[in-house]
Design an enzyme around this catalytic site. Structure first.
Site, PDB file in Angstrom:
ATOM      1  N   ARG A  32      11.506  -2.058  10.973  1.00  0.00           N
ATOM      2  CA  ARG A  32      10.505  -1.397  11.813  1.00  0.00           C
ATOM      3  C   ARG A  32      10.229  -2.254  13.050  1.00  0.00           C
ATOM      4  NH1 ARG A  32       5.513   0.488   8.026  1.00  0.00           N
ATOM      5  NH2 ARG A  32       4.379  -0.440   9.761  1.00  0.00           N
ATOM      6  N   ARG A  55      11.590  -6.485   5.166  1.00  0.00           N
ATOM      7  CA  ARG A  55      11.489  -5.053   4.836  1.00  0.00           C
ATOM      8  C   ARG A  55      12.494  -4.232   5.651  1.00  0.00           C
ATOM      9  NH1 ARG A  55       5.676  -2.148   4.881  1.00  0.00           N
ATOM     10  NH2 ARG A  55       5.675  -2.522   7.112  1.00  0.00           N
ATOM     11  N   LYS A  63       0.835  -1.222   0.000  1.00  0.00           N
ATOM     12  CA  LYS A  63       0.000   0.000   0.000  1.00  0.00           C
ATOM     13  C   LYS A  63       0.862   1.262   0.000  1.00  0.00           C
ATOM     14  CE  LYS A  63      -2.341  -0.395   3.838  1.00  0.00           C
ATOM     15  NZ  LYS A  63      -1.779  -1.632   4.360  1.00  0.00           N
ATOM     16  N   ARG A  86      -0.590  -8.211  13.622  1.00  0.00           N
ATOM     17  CA  ARG A  86      -1.129  -7.228  12.666  1.00  0.00           C
ATOM     18  C   ARG A  86      -2.035  -7.918  11.645  1.00  0.00           C
ATOM     19  NH1 ARG A  86       4.094  -4.721  10.460  1.00  0.00           N
ATOM     20  NH2 ARG A  86       2.763  -3.306   9.273  1.00  0.00           N
ATOM     21  N   ARG A 142      -9.404   1.837   8.888  1.00  0.00           N
ATOM     22  CA  ARG A 142      -9.023   0.469   9.238  1.00  0.00           C
ATOM     23  C   ARG A 142     -10.082  -0.204  10.100  1.00  0.00           C
ATOM     24  NH1 ARG A 142      -3.029   1.306   8.743  1.00  0.00           N
ATOM     25  NH2 ARG A 142      -1.997  -0.684   9.038  1.00  0.00           N
TER      26      ARG A 142
HETATM   27  P1  AMP Z   1       1.067   1.090   8.675  1.00  0.00           P
HETATM   28  O1  AMP Z   1       2.330   1.844   8.409  1.00  0.00           O
HETATM   29  O2  AMP Z   1      -0.084   1.575   7.850  1.00  0.00           O
HETATM   30  O3  AMP Z   1       1.275  -0.395   8.574  1.00  0.00           O
HETATM   31  O4  AMP Z   1       0.653   1.398  10.208  1.00  0.00           O
HETATM   32  C1  AMP Z   1       1.502   1.067  11.272  1.00  0.00           C
HETATM   33  C2  AMP Z   1       0.734   1.025  12.556  1.00  0.00           C
HETATM   34  O5  AMP Z   1       0.165   2.305  12.829  1.00  0.00           O
HETATM   35  C3  AMP Z   1      -0.440   0.067  12.584  1.00  0.00           C
HETATM   36  O6  AMP Z   1      -0.060  -1.268  12.893  1.00  0.00           O
HETATM   37  C4  AMP Z   1      -1.291   0.682  13.689  1.00  0.00           C
HETATM   38  O7  AMP Z   1      -0.761   0.414  14.973  1.00  0.00           O
HETATM   39  C5  AMP Z   1      -1.101   2.173  13.435  1.00  0.00           C
HETATM   40  N1  AMP Z   1      -2.124   2.684  12.489  1.00  0.00           N
HETATM   41  C6  AMP Z   1      -1.928   3.158  11.227  1.00  0.00           C
HETATM   42  N2  AMP Z   1      -3.084   3.535  10.682  1.00  0.00           N
HETATM   43  C7  AMP Z   1      -4.051   3.284  11.589  1.00  0.00           C
HETATM   44  C8  AMP Z   1      -5.461   3.429  11.604  1.00  0.00           C
HETATM   45  N3  AMP Z   1      -6.128   3.905  10.537  1.00  0.00           N
HETATM   46  N4  AMP Z   1      -6.128   3.082  12.739  1.00  0.00           N
HETATM   47  C9  AMP Z   1      -5.490   2.602  13.814  1.00  0.00           C
HETATM   48  N5  AMP Z   1      -4.155   2.411  13.865  1.00  0.00           N
HETATM   49  C10 AMP Z   1      -3.428   2.756  12.761  1.00  0.00           C
END
Ligand code: AMP
Length: 213
Positions: free
Chosen positions: A161, A127, A13, A172, A88
């Site tokens: 990360r 990654r 994404k 996740r 989400r």
């Molecule tokens: P990502 O980089 O999109 O994989 O997001 C990393 C982490 O940020 C996720 O595992 C969540 O802990 C938090 N996060 C990102 N976007 C959201 C969202 N829309 N709602 C809740 N937590 C989020």
């Protein structure tokens, strides 16, 4: 254009959103990037979000909705945006619907990047990202260059990360299955969902997305 990119963690994404936002000339709004920036800056939001993120859990809806509402009210989002990692949950999707109505516009499409779970573990555990500029590489398929100029200054410094370790990845994925994947039907029933096969090179997947839009 007003787009959402939906898909499991590790579906590409972030990479596809960055390319697509550039192609469409709209801001790339990633809640994950905004939350990581808040954690790095040690803001109140960052302090509240950090423990959830490290555990692979979602950050509470009210916090995330607040930052998205604030970001969408900025001038550069008035003619379109690409949301990456938001919504989400069904609560977030409902709130987004309300925000979009307020600005008297509609969503154009929700693009689902479809990647089987067995590929995801391999993708995420390999990654590596630069924490300063967000550049993303993979130890097997796209190894980080030894000396990459970081737009933030100096050289990129690539790390794994915190949430890309195996136990957190499994969590996740569970969270995605339970809380986020119901949004596929939510947007399908509104006639907005387009599904794209996310297996292949970055360019192949990008071309598929562009063709569907
Ligand atoms: P990502 O980089 O999109 O994989 O997001 C990393 C982490 O940020 C996720 O595992 C969540 O802990 C938090 N996060 C990102 N976007 C959201 C969202 N829309 N709602 C809740 N937590 C989020």
């Amino acid at each position: 254009m007003r787009l959402i990119l939906l898909g499991p963690p590790g579906s590409g994404k972030g990479t596809q959103s960055a390319l697509l936002a550039e192609r469409l000339g709209v801001p790339h709004i990633s809640t994950g990037d905004m939350l990581r920036a808040a954690v790095a800056a040690g803001t109140e939001l960052g302090i509240k979000a950090a423990a959830h993120m490290d555990a692979g859990e979602l950050v509470p809806d009210d916090l995330v909705v607040l930052i998205v509402r604030e970001r969408l009210s900025q001038l550069d989002a008035s003619n379109g945006f690409l949301l990456d990692g938001f919504p989400r949950t069904d609560v977030q999707a409902e709130k987004l619907g309300g925000m979009i109505e307020e600005i008297e516009s509609g969503l154009d499409a929700v693009v689902l990047i479809d990647v089987p779970e067995e590929d995801i573990l391999r993708r995420l555990s390999g990654r590596r990202v630069c924490l300063a500029c967000g550049a993303v590489y993979h130890i097997d398929s796209n190894p980080p260059p030894e000396h990459r100029r970081c737009p933030e200054g100096g050289e990129c410094s690539f790390v794994q990360r915190h949430d890309d370790t195996e136990a957190v990845i499994m969590e996740r994925l569970r969270v995605y299955r339970e809380q986020t994947s119901p949004l596929i039907n939510y947007y399908k029933s509104r006639g907005l969902l387009v599904s794209v096969d996310g297996v292949g090179s970055v360019r192949e997947v990008f071309d598929r997305i562009v063709r569907t839009l």
